[in-house]
Structures are given as C-alpha cells and as structure tokens.
Scaffold this active site. Structure first.
Site, PDB file in Angstrom:
ATOM      1  N   GLN A 176       0.841  -1.195   0.000  1.00 16.10           N
ATOM      2  CA  GLN A 176       0.000   0.000   0.000  1.00 16.10           C
ATOM      3  C   GLN A 176       0.876   1.244   0.000  1.00 16.10           C
ATOM      4  OE1 GLN A 176      -3.411  -0.642   2.359  1.00 16.10           O
ATOM      5  NE2 GLN A 176      -4.443   1.194   1.680  1.00 16.10           N
ATOM      6  N   ASP A 177       1.263   1.761   1.185  1.00 15.03           N
ATOM      7  CA  ASP A 177       2.245   2.846   1.140  1.00 15.03           C
ATOM      8  C   ASP A 177       3.454   2.455   1.980  1.00 15.03           C
ATOM      9  OD1 ASP A 177       0.868   5.375   3.418  1.00 15.03           O
ATOM     10  OD2 ASP A 177       1.012   3.215   3.637  1.00 15.03           O
ATOM     11  N   PRO A 178       4.565   3.198   1.850  1.00 21.25           N
ATOM     12  CA  PRO A 178       5.807   2.767   2.504  1.00 21.25           C
ATOM     13  C   PRO A 178       5.676   2.754   4.027  1.00 21.25           C
ATOM     14  CG  PRO A 178       6.244   4.437   0.817  1.00 21.25           C
ATOM     15  CD  PRO A 178       4.761   4.397   1.014  1.00 21.25           C
ATOM     16  N   HIS A 205      -0.484   6.712   5.154  1.00 24.42           N
ATOM     17  CA  HIS A 205      -1.383   7.178   4.079  1.00 24.42           C
ATOM     18  C   HIS A 205      -1.363   8.697   3.882  1.00 24.42           C
ATOM     19  CE1 HIS A 205      -2.636   3.083   4.406  1.00 24.42           C
ATOM     20  NE2 HIS A 205      -3.275   3.268   5.529  1.00 24.42           N
TER      21      HIS A 205
END
Length: 229
Positions: free
Chosen positions: A63-65, A134
């Site tokens: 998804q995100d880092p 996010h």
C-alpha cells in the site's frame, strides 16, 4: 520482442504528465520545508531499479511505505538490514515456513534478492510522511502505479499477481486473467492474516505456475547482498 521493453521505454511519457510532475514537486517541497519523508529520495523508485519490466515474473502489491525511521527503501514489505522485521513480513515468513520445504525464517527483512529474481515489490503509493500512514495517498502516486500495472498487463504475459487485501485486489481489477495468473488472499497484517492469508499457499502456487511456463521458480529465502556473492 515485447519483454525487452524497459520501464524507461513505457513510462517516459507518463513521467512528463502534469499530475506526475506535480506529485514529484509536492514531495520535493515537503522535503525542502523540513518534513521527513520516507523513503529517502534516492530510494523512491527502487522497485523499478531492481526489477526491470522485461524481468517481471511476480508482482506483490503493497500500500504505502513504512513510516518509521530507517524502514522504507522503495520495495514493498521490505526493510533495510538491521531494522526489525515488521509484523506483516513476519507473517509472510510464517506462511513460507509452513509451505516451502527447508525455508527458515531469516533474521532480517531485506527482500532485494526477491526483486533481483523478478518479484516486483510495488507499493501503490511511493512516499509517506514520517509517522503518518497514508499521508501521501492522494498526491497522484495511485494514478502512476495504476499505469504501471496496466503496462505490465499489456506488455508482459504469464505474470503472477499476488493481491493481498481489498486495496490490492481493487488495484488489480484491471488485470487480464487470460494473460496472467491472479491469486487473492487477505492481507498478511496481524489484523487479517488468520482470515485466510495463512494457508493461502501463494508462494508455492506462484512457483508452480512459473515452472509450468518453463521459467525458473523464485527462491523465496531472502538473502542479504553480501551472502549472495
């Protein structure tokens, strides 16, 4: 041949699009104003650096880092050597231990050796503010990584997509299941791994698919660069 195309060939035009330039500018401005952004600038596009388009065999969507110090380095789920292995990756290791004969959990979470074998470890958002999950979700990265997925779909054949959790599965809705092999399961996060990630057998199934196509299977034992020389 199609699989000799490089990321540069297929993404050069996309990288000139106004939305993409705006995304880069926003991230650069935040860094310049003193906001800590992960991963470091030099690592943002590592997924593409380590796994060329023509080499992609498996795609794992994150998804995100990671947003903790020193964790993110541009490969989904992976952390730098010396950083504690995060819970989702520990659960991936647990599934590997349960399904791959001889797999022993490594004492690190560095997955470059997967990437070098053709496993594209792609986060759908490529940057994040420190400590704020996010926080860069609406900057335009999603548009870019949608394009990346569509280009793999278009230019490659027989790629295995491992889609874990609803976010990855929505993202992967465009994949042509006649051309590619799509495997779905809950996310390996501790919140959902017991709902069907454990026992999904994806790592075994991916290798069986590759072998049926006459391709070399993935060695899922993560090896640090010094160990692999």
């Amino acid at each position: 041949m199609a699989n000799e195309l490089t990321w540069h060939d297929v993404l050069a035009e996309e990288k000139q699009q106004p939305y993409f330039l705006n995304t880069l500018q926003t991230v650069a401005s935040e860094r310049q104003s003193g906001v800590t952004i992960y991963p470091p600038q030099k690592d943002v596009f590592n997924a593409f650096r380590f796994t060329e388009l023509g080499d992609v065999k498996v795609v794992i969507l994150g998804q995100d880092p990671y947003h903790g110090p020193g964790q993110a380095h541009g490969l989904a789920f992976s952390v730098r050597p010396g950083i504690a292995t995060p819970p989702s990756l520990l659960n991936m290791y647990k599934e590997l231990e349960n399904t791959i004969p001889g797999f022993t959990r490594p004492n690190h979470g560095y997955l470059e050796s997967w990437a070098r074998q053709g496993v594209l470890l792609l986060n759908t958002v490529l940057t994040v503010r420190a400590g704020q999950a996010h926080s860069h979700a609406s900057l335009g990265w999603e548009t870019f990584t949608d394009k990346v997925i569509s280009l793999i779909n278009q230019h490659r054949e027989g790629v295995v997509f491992l889609l874990w959790g609803s976010h990855a599965q929505k993202k992967g809705a465009i994949i042509d299941k006649q051309r590619h092999h799509v495997l779905k399961a809950p996310h390996p996060s501790p919140l959902s791994a017991h709902r069907g990630f454990f026992g999904c057998n994806h790592f075994v199934l991916a290798n069986q698919w590759l072998e049926q196509r006459g391709e070399t299977p993935i060695d899922w034992m993560p090896v640090l660069p010094a160990e692999s020389e």
